[in-house]
Design an enzyme around this catalytic site. Structure first.
Site, PDB file in Angstrom:
ATOM      1  N   ASP A 343       0.820  -1.221   0.000  1.00  0.00           N
ATOM      2  CA  ASP A 343       0.000   0.000   0.000  1.00  0.00           C
ATOM      3  C   ASP A 343       0.853   1.270   0.000  1.00  0.00           C
ATOM      4  O   ASP A 343       0.485   2.271   0.619  1.00  0.00           O
ATOM      5  CB  ASP A 343      -0.952   0.022   1.204  1.00  0.00           C
ATOM      6  CG  ASP A 343      -1.948  -1.120   1.194  1.00  0.00           C
ATOM      7  OD1 ASP A 343      -1.943  -1.906   0.238  1.00  0.00           O
ATOM      8  OD2 ASP A 343      -2.723  -1.241   2.158  1.00  0.00           O
ATOM      9  N   ASP A 364      -0.277  -4.525  -3.632  1.00  0.00           N
ATOM     10  CA  ASP A 364      -1.275  -3.460  -3.811  1.00  0.00           C
ATOM     11  C   ASP A 364      -0.636  -2.081  -3.674  1.00  0.00           C
ATOM     12  O   ASP A 364      -1.178  -1.201  -3.008  1.00  0.00           O
ATOM     13  CB  ASP A 364      -2.404  -3.611  -2.784  1.00  0.00           C
ATOM     14  CG  ASP A 364      -3.037  -4.989  -2.801  1.00  0.00           C
ATOM     15  OD1 ASP A 364      -3.040  -5.634  -3.858  1.00  0.00           O
ATOM     16  OD2 ASP A 364      -3.528  -5.432  -1.735  1.00  0.00           O
ATOM     17  N   ARG A 430      -5.273  -6.433  -9.017  1.00  0.00           N
ATOM     18  CA  ARG A 430      -6.368  -7.298  -8.574  1.00  0.00           C
ATOM     19  C   ARG A 430      -7.498  -6.404  -8.073  1.00  0.00           C
ATOM     20  O   ARG A 430      -7.256  -5.284  -7.594  1.00  0.00           O
ATOM     21  CB  ARG A 430      -5.908  -8.272  -7.491  1.00  0.00           C
ATOM     22  CG  ARG A 430      -5.335  -7.635  -6.232  1.00  0.00           C
ATOM     23  CD  ARG A 430      -4.989  -8.693  -5.202  1.00  0.00           C
ATOM     24  NE  ARG A 430      -4.414  -8.121  -3.983  1.00  0.00           N
ATOM     25  CZ  ARG A 430      -4.274  -8.800  -2.844  1.00  0.00           C
ATOM     26  NH1 ARG A 430      -4.679 -10.068  -2.771  1.00  0.00           N
ATOM     27  NH2 ARG A 430      -3.738  -8.222  -1.787  1.00  0.00           N
ATOM     28  N   TRP A 432      -9.908  -4.746  -5.812  1.00  0.00           N
ATOM     29  CA  TRP A 432     -10.236  -4.520  -4.412  1.00  0.00           C
ATOM     30  C   TRP A 432     -11.753  -4.528  -4.232  1.00  0.00           C
ATOM     31  O   TRP A 432     -12.264  -5.041  -3.238  1.00  0.00           O
ATOM     32  CB  TRP A 432      -9.634  -3.186  -3.955  1.00  0.00           C
ATOM     33  CG  TRP A 432      -9.736  -2.911  -2.494  1.00  0.00           C
ATOM     34  CD1 TRP A 432     -10.352  -3.667  -1.538  1.00  0.00           C
ATOM     35  CD2 TRP A 432      -9.190  -1.779  -1.807  1.00  0.00           C
ATOM     36  NE1 TRP A 432     -10.235  -3.081  -0.295  1.00  0.00           N
ATOM     37  CE2 TRP A 432      -9.528  -1.916  -0.438  1.00  0.00           C
ATOM     38  CE3 TRP A 432      -8.467  -0.663  -2.208  1.00  0.00           C
ATOM     39  CZ2 TRP A 432      -9.156  -0.970   0.517  1.00  0.00           C
ATOM     40  CZ3 TRP A 432      -8.093   0.273  -1.254  1.00  0.00           C
ATOM     41  CH2 TRP A 432      -8.430   0.119   0.090  1.00  0.00           C
TER      42      TRP A 432
END
Length: 524
Positions: A343, A364, A430, A432
């Site tokens: 993140d 991510d 991907r 979320w």
């Protein structure tokens, strides 16, 4: 008399909501109750009347937020002594209040824009679409971030009710068609006052010239007015329409920085992404809430960051740890370095533009629900924790009516020198959330990216509703013959389709980016 007037307004709302009721009421009791309260009747109202009804819905939601905040605050005081984890309670309370204020501010701005003379022309229309999407994102951020426990049980009913109302407001707004007015849409407001001391003939931002006219200077060696970034930001005026420029000299600034939404139009200029470094080490393991792990967080509208590094030094083993979170509309990050692991970059909400940046992370590492365009950036996957894969994006669009999505255009997607590409899989993204939207356009994709390109978040969730697109990419990782076969993924051939993910379309950038003097490519 007032009762009759209110009943009339309620009747009008019922007449317009019929077109959106079923889709948004199947899953939440609060939405069902809301629409039952309105009692659907007819959808044959003019767009002007629909606008009036939307204003009523938004004003009602603002009142609901005020009531929810008061109720939750009183309830929390009564149960405070029963809470075992005081740190979690404080974070949850702060997050709830911050997100409610965020939603409230966006709804108030939307009402003002709806009442303005330029609605529903495109510039005004896109503003409201962005802000109403931000309202929904603010509520969902609360649901996602607040920990499971007594506090969440107290706030979740109100949040679910507000989420349902936000979806209805978005759908009602979408039912109003925008009007194309080339003259209105192309007009850029007068050059901001911060350019009055700079040659306005300069097409692009001149960082060296702006340093000379900076309002304040930050320096570790004492040669500036302040020696911390936080002190300089504290000196910036609130609710200012003029740009406030902060020049941050070379140095490593070990501090957690958060710009409040009451401080719009801030420009922070450093001496280069390898010279001016803002660093921190918060993670979900010690702060609990990902939202508050950011080394640098900007909540102000019109933020511009130039020539600096935002770094989170927490390693890959400690979970989410944000280096930079941006939560303000019309924000620009130019020639900056964003460095972290999971993140690392959190484009949270509203319209954002990233140009010539270096962004590195693992899981991510570009995540959030902003409408964000990345142009001419270096996107670098690094070595994750043992057993992990890399996911470059995790975009979290919640509904088809959201104004959000990530566009990676003319960028280089490569591996860091420490990434073991033989054992670590790397994916473009991907989903979320089920309408996750990402486009990779005209970019170089290295061989680090798995041939499948994309990967599910969990099972089959969102694979038919997401929007993953690729267009005219190059490099060994750009071969699409072995890409996923989901119905939500497409390789675009038509430039008209790809244009939807450009600065002009996704960000409505022609109406605001010129003011920043940051170079950008409007189309393909």
């Amino acid at each position: 008399m007032l009762v009759k007037v209110f009943s009339f307004f309620i009747l009008m709302i019922t007449m317009v909501v019929i077109g959106v009721s079923k889709e948004y009421c199947d899953d939440k009791h609060s939405c069902q109750n809301f629409l039952l309260e309105l009692k659907t009747a007819s959808s044959s109202l003019s767009e002007i009347r629909r606008r009036d009804l939307l204003i009523i819905v938004l004003k009602n939601s603002v009142r609901k937020i005020d009531m929810a905040m008061i109720g939750v605050m009183e309830d929390t005081k009564q149960h405070e002594e029963m809470e075992n984890d005081k740190l979690c309670l404080k974070e949850d309370t702060n997050l709830f209040e911050e997100m409610m204020e965020s939603a409230k501010d966006r709804m108030i701005r939307s009402v003002e824009e709806l009442l303005g003379g330029e609605f529903p022309y495109l510039g005004s229309y896109e503003n409201i679409h962005t802000w109403l999407s931000g309202v929904l994102t603010s509520y969902i951020t609360c649901i996602d971030e607040i920990g499971d426990g007594a506090y969440k049980r107290r706030v979740e009913p109100q949040l679910q009710d507000l989420i349902s109302k936000a979806k209805v407001a978005l759908a009602l707004f979408i039912s109003i068609s925008p009007r194309d007015n080339t003259e209105l849409n192309s007009v850029v407001p007068n050059s901001p006052s911060w350019l009055s001391h700079v040659d306005k003939k300069d097409l692009y931002l001149n960082a060296e010239a702006l340093k000379k006219i900076a309002d304040v200077v930050v320096a570790k060696d004492g040669t500036g007015k302040y020696n911390t970034v936080n002190a300089a930001i504290a000196a910036a005026p609130q609710h200012s329409h003029k740009r406030f420029i902060i020049y941050i000299k070379t140095g490593i600034y070990d501090e957690i920085v958060a710009i409040e939404n009451t401080k719009p139009n801030l420009t922070l200029i450093g001496d280069g992404q390898d010279s001016t470094i803002i660093t921190g080490n918060l993670s979900a393991s010690n702060v609990r809430r990902t939202f508050y792990t950011a080394t640098f967080a900007s909540n102000g509208k019109g933020f511009i960051g130039v020539d600096m590094c935002f770094r989170n030094t927490v390693g890959p083993a400690k979970g989410p740890a944000v280096a930079l979170r941006v939560s303000g509309d019309m924000s620009v990050i130019y020639r900056c370095r964003v460095e972290g692991y999971q993140d690392a970059l959190y484009p949270h909400i509203d319209r954002q533009f990233y140009r010539e940046c270096f962004i590195t992370g693992t899981v991510d590492f570009i995540c959030g629900n902003a409408a964000a365009v990345f142009q001419f950036c270096q996107i670098v996957a690094r070595q994750p924790n043992m057993g992990q894969s890399n996911f470059i994006t995790a975009q979290s669009r919640e509904t088809k009516d959201d104004k959000s999505g990530f566009s990676i255009q003319n960028c280089n997607i490569t591996a860091s020198s420490d990434l073991d590409t033989a054992t670590v899989k790397t994916y473009l993204g991907r989903p979320w959330r089920i309408f996750s939207t990402v486009a990779v356009l005209q970019s170089f994709i290295g061989d680090l990216v798995d041939p499948a390109g994309w990967t599910p978040w969990e099972g089959e969730t969102g694979l038919s509703t997401l929007h993953y697109r690729e267009y005219q990419n190059r490099g060994p990782g750009a071969v699409t013959s072995r890409r996923v076969k989901w119905s939500g993924f497409k390789v675009m051939k038509d430039p008209k389709q790809a244009t939807e993910f450009t600065v002009a379309k996704l960000l409505d950038g022609e109406t605001w980016l010129k003011e920043s003097r940051i170079p950008y490519k409007s189309g393909l």
